[in-house]
Motif scaffolding. Structure first.
Motif, mmCIF file in Angstrom:
data_model
loop_
_atom_site.group_PDB
_atom_site.id
_atom_site.type_symbol
_atom_site.label_atom_id
_atom_site.label_comp_id
_atom_site.label_asym_id
_atom_site.label_seq_id
_atom_site.Cartn_x
_atom_site.Cartn_y
_atom_site.Cartn_z
ATOM 1 N N HIS A 39 -28.818 11.901 25.092
ATOM 2 C CA HIS A 39 -28.070 11.542 26.294
ATOM 3 C C HIS A 39 -28.095 12.680 27.306
ATOM 4 C CE1 HIS A 39 -25.532 8.465 23.782
ATOM 5 N NE2 HIS A 39 -26.822 8.159 23.869
ATOM 6 N N LEU A 40 -28.011 13.902 26.798
ATOM 7 C CA LEU A 40 -28.079 15.050 27.692
ATOM 8 C C LEU A 40 -29.437 15.109 28.399
ATOM 9 C CD1 LEU A 40 -26.438 17.678 25.315
ATOM 10 C CD2 LEU A 40 -25.390 16.663 27.341
ATOM 11 N N LEU A 41 -30.502 14.878 27.643
ATOM 12 C CA LEU A 41 -31.835 14.883 28.239
ATOM 13 C C LEU A 41 -31.975 13.746 29.243
ATOM 14 C CD1 LEU A 41 -34.680 16.008 28.417
ATOM 15 C CD2 LEU A 41 -35.323 14.551 26.497
ATOM 16 N N ALA A 42 -31.396 12.589 28.914
ATOM 17 C CA ALA A 42 -31.440 11.464 29.846
ATOM 18 C C ALA A 42 -30.777 11.837 31.167
ATOM 19 C CB ALA A 42 -30.751 10.247 29.234
ATOM 20 N N GLY A 43 -29.658 12.560 31.091
ATOM 21 C CA GLY A 43 -28.990 13.002 32.314
ATOM 22 C C GLY A 43 -29.880 13.902 33.141
ATOM 23 N N ARG A 44 -30.585 14.809 32.474
ATOM 24 C CA ARG A 44 -31.499 15.700 33.202
ATOM 25 C C ARG A 44 -32.632 14.906 33.862
ATOM 26 N NH1 ARG A 44 -27.775 19.314 33.334
ATOM 27 N NH2 ARG A 44 -27.116 20.033 31.279
ATOM 28 N N PHE A 45 -33.209 13.988 33.109
ATOM 29 C CA PHE A 45 -34.333 13.221 33.631
ATOM 30 C C PHE A 45 -33.916 12.300 34.776
ATOM 31 C CE2 PHE A 45 -37.125 13.844 29.719
ATOM 32 C CZ PHE A 45 -38.095 14.535 30.428
ATOM 33 N N VAL A 46 -32.719 11.720 34.695
ATOM 34 C CA VAL A 46 -32.255 10.857 35.791
ATOM 35 C C VAL A 46 -32.078 11.668 37.068
ATOM 36 C CG1 VAL A 46 -30.315 9.482 36.626
ATOM 37 C CG2 VAL A 46 -31.209 9.090 34.336
ATOM 38 N N THR B 220 -43.996 13.317 37.629
ATOM 39 C CA THR B 220 -44.959 14.087 36.830
ATOM 40 C C THR B 220 -44.598 15.566 36.813
ATOM 41 O OG1 THR B 220 -46.721 12.506 37.363
ATOM 42 C CG2 THR B 220 -47.394 14.689 36.591
ATOM 43 N N TYR B 221 -44.337 16.109 37.987
ATOM 44 C CA TYR B 221 -44.004 17.529 38.051
ATOM 45 C C TYR B 221 -42.567 17.803 37.603
ATOM 46 C CZ TYR B 221 -48.019 20.146 39.604
ATOM 47 O OH TYR B 221 -49.226 20.790 39.607
ATOM 48 N N GLY B 222 -41.701 16.807 37.705
ATOM 49 C CA GLY B 222 -40.368 16.975 37.136
ATOM 50 C C GLY B 222 -40.451 17.177 35.641
ATOM 51 N N ALA B 223 -41.289 16.372 34.985
ATOM 52 C CA ALA B 223 -41.504 16.540 33.545
ATOM 53 C C ALA B 223 -42.177 17.875 33.247
ATOM 54 C CB ALA B 223 -42.351 15.388 33.005
ATOM 55 N N LEU B 224 -43.117 18.267 34.110
ATOM 56 C CA LEU B 224 -43.775 19.569 33.921
ATOM 57 C C LEU B 224 -42.762 20.701 34.072
ATOM 58 C CD1 LEU B 224 -46.372 21.197 33.507
ATOM 59 C CD2 LEU B 224 -46.732 21.109 35.982
ATOM 60 N N GLY B 225 -41.835 20.558 35.022
ATOM 61 C CA GLY B 225 -40.799 21.567 35.193
ATOM 62 C C GLY B 225 -39.902 21.683 33.977
ATOM 63 N N VAL B 226 -39.528 20.536 33.400
ATOM 64 C CA VAL B 226 -38.731 20.543 32.169
ATOM 65 C C VAL B 226 -39.514 21.225 31.049
ATOM 66 C CG1 VAL B 226 -37.683 19.097 30.380
ATOM 67 C CG2 VAL B 226 -37.389 18.499 32.792
ATOM 68 N N LEU B 227 -40.795 20.916 30.950
ATOM 69 C CA LEU B 227 -41.639 21.509 29.908
ATOM 70 C C LEU B 227 -41.735 23.027 30.077
ATOM 71 C CD1 LEU B 227 -43.631 21.196 27.550
ATOM 72 C CD2 LEU B 227 -45.430 20.741 29.228
ATOM 73 N N VAL B 228 -42.004 23.482 31.301
ATOM 74 C CA VAL B 228 -42.104 24.927 31.550
ATOM 75 C C VAL B 228 -40.763 25.607 31.288
ATOM 76 C CG1 VAL B 228 -42.483 26.685 33.324
ATOM 77 C CG2 VAL B 228 -43.995 24.704 33.202
ATOM 78 N N GLY B 229 -39.673 24.967 31.721
ATOM 79 C CA GLY B 229 -38.354 25.550 31.507
ATOM 80 C C GLY B 229 -37.985 25.655 30.042
ATOM 81 N N GLY C 21 -50.691 7.793 33.039
ATOM 82 C CA GLY C 21 -50.905 8.417 31.736
ATOM 83 C C GLY C 21 -50.497 9.879 31.725
ATOM 84 N N TYR C 22 -50.821 10.594 32.792
ATOM 85 C CA TYR C 22 -50.442 12.002 32.889
ATOM 86 C C TYR C 22 -48.922 12.141 32.903
ATOM 87 C CZ TYR C 22 -52.993 16.391 33.441
ATOM 88 O OH TYR C 22 -53.622 17.593 33.204
ATOM 89 N N ALA C 23 -48.254 11.283 33.669
ATOM 90 C CA ALA C 23 -46.787 11.339 33.750
ATOM 91 C C ALA C 23 -46.155 11.082 32.388
ATOM 92 C CB ALA C 23 -46.280 10.332 34.777
ATOM 93 N N LEU C 24 -46.652 10.093 31.674
ATOM 94 C CA LEU C 24 -46.099 9.765 30.361
ATOM 95 C C LEU C 24 -46.356 10.880 29.353
ATOM 96 C CD1 LEU C 24 -47.041 5.973 30.085
ATOM 97 C CD2 LEU C 24 -44.791 6.964 30.563
ATOM 98 N N ALA C 25 -47.559 11.448 29.401
ATOM 99 C CA ALA C 25 -47.888 12.529 28.459
ATOM 100 C C ALA C 25 -47.014 13.754 28.699
ATOM 101 C CB ALA C 25 -49.367 12.902 28.602
ATOM 102 N N ALA D 78 -44.044 13.737 30.143
ATOM 103 C CA ALA D 78 -42.670 13.385 29.779
ATOM 104 C C ALA D 78 -42.464 13.497 28.274
ATOM 105 C CB ALA D 78 -42.349 11.971 30.259
ATOM 106 N N ALA D 79 -43.449 13.067 27.500
ATOM 107 C CA ALA D 79 -43.352 13.177 26.045
ATOM 108 C C ALA D 79 -43.340 14.638 25.609
ATOM 109 C CB ALA D 79 -44.520 12.434 25.386
ATOM 110 N N ALA D 80 -44.219 15.444 26.207
ATOM 111 C CA ALA D 80 -44.260 16.865 25.865
ATOM 112 C C ALA D 80 -42.961 17.563 26.250
ATOM 113 C CB ALA D 80 -45.451 17.530 26.564
ATOM 114 N N ALA D 81 -42.408 17.187 27.419
ATOM 115 C CA ALA D 81 -41.149 17.790 27.864
ATOM 116 C C ALA D 81 -40.010 17.426 26.925
ATOM 117 C CB ALA D 81 -40.832 17.329 29.286
ATOM 118 N N THR D 82 -40.008 16.193 26.449
ATOM 119 C CA THR D 82 -38.968 15.757 25.519
ATOM 120 C C THR D 82 -39.020 16.552 24.221
ATOM 121 O OG1 THR D 82 -39.002 13.520 26.446
ATOM 122 C CG2 THR D 82 -38.047 13.780 24.245
#
Length: 244
Positions: A101-108, A147-156, A222-226, A228-232
């Protein structure tokens, strides 16, 4: 409202309010896209019509600026959302608040910023060039943000330091945006490796017209989904020990 829905709503509202209550964040959303779109357009206008460019340089520059702005804004938000809240999320998880749920809040929150950034970026392009397919242009720019939002989560999650994480993100975004324009013709064969290559093609098609390539749609999604999965997975590792 069920307990699960209530916790999810709480996480989303808390994350969104924490971002929106800072006037600086809102100012950046409104100021950065027009500045980048105009700056990229004027910079590219100095170039001749190079073989790798599929449109006039000024138009390519404005499209590239809009794509970069929409992507980079959401990427920064994703980065700082994770870095600033990782400890708090871990503590909340240990207290029984599900990290999903916390991750969902970040992603929203990242998704909302992506949509607003895409809208402002598109408006900045529209001021000079009326898009042939506005809805597609907005969707493609929002996809760049996601896509870059997920990349930002991944880098962070992998590099939880504000300065270093920001430098990595801006370096990747700059190289990505340059590669996507086709200005470096000799490297066209590897441009698809970068996240924005397919998205830029979609935005260009939406703004200037032309046939929509299915390969670009599949590649961008596909890039966005990949990512997002890596960031999760990276976020789960960062908050390890918290409640699932």
């Amino acid at each position: 409202m069920t307990a699960t829905a209530s916790r999810l709503r709480t996480a989303v509202l808390a994350s969104t309010r924490a971002f929106a209550r800072d006037p600086f964040h809102l100012a950046i959303l409104l100021v950065l896209p027009p500045a980048v779109v105009v700056g990229y357009g004027e910079a590219m206008a100095a170039f001749p019509q190079l073989p790798g460019l599929s449109a006039p340089p000024r138009a390519v520059g404005r499209i590239s600026g809009a794509t970069f702005a929409a992507a980079f804004l959401a990427g920064l938000v994703g980065l700082f959302q994770v870095i600033s809240a990782s400890r708090a999320d871990a503590r909340l998880g240990l207290a029984g608040f599900p990290r999903t749920h916390l991750l969902a809040g970040r992603f929203v929150t990242v998704a909302l910023v992506a949509l607003v950034g895409a809208s402002v970026s598109l408006a900045s392009v529209w001021y000079d060039t009326v898009p042939e397919r506005p809805a597609l242009a907005l969707a493609a720019l929002a996809l760049a943000g996601l896509t870059y939002g997920a990349l930002g989560v991944l880098v962070g999650a992998l590099l939880p330091r504000e300065l270093e994480g920001s430098l990595v993100l801006v370096f990747v975004a700059d190289i990505d945006a340059a590669m996507a324009t086709g200005i470096v013709g000799e490297l066209d064969g590897i441009a698809w490796v970068f996240p924005l290559s397919h998205v830029h093609a979609l935005v260009e098609t939406a703004v200037l017209g032309g046939d929509l390539a299915v390969a670009d749609v599949l590649g961008a999604v596909g890039y966005a989904l990949a990512l997002a999965a890596a960031a999760t997975l990276a976020y789960a590792r960062l908050t390890r020990g918290a409640a699932a």
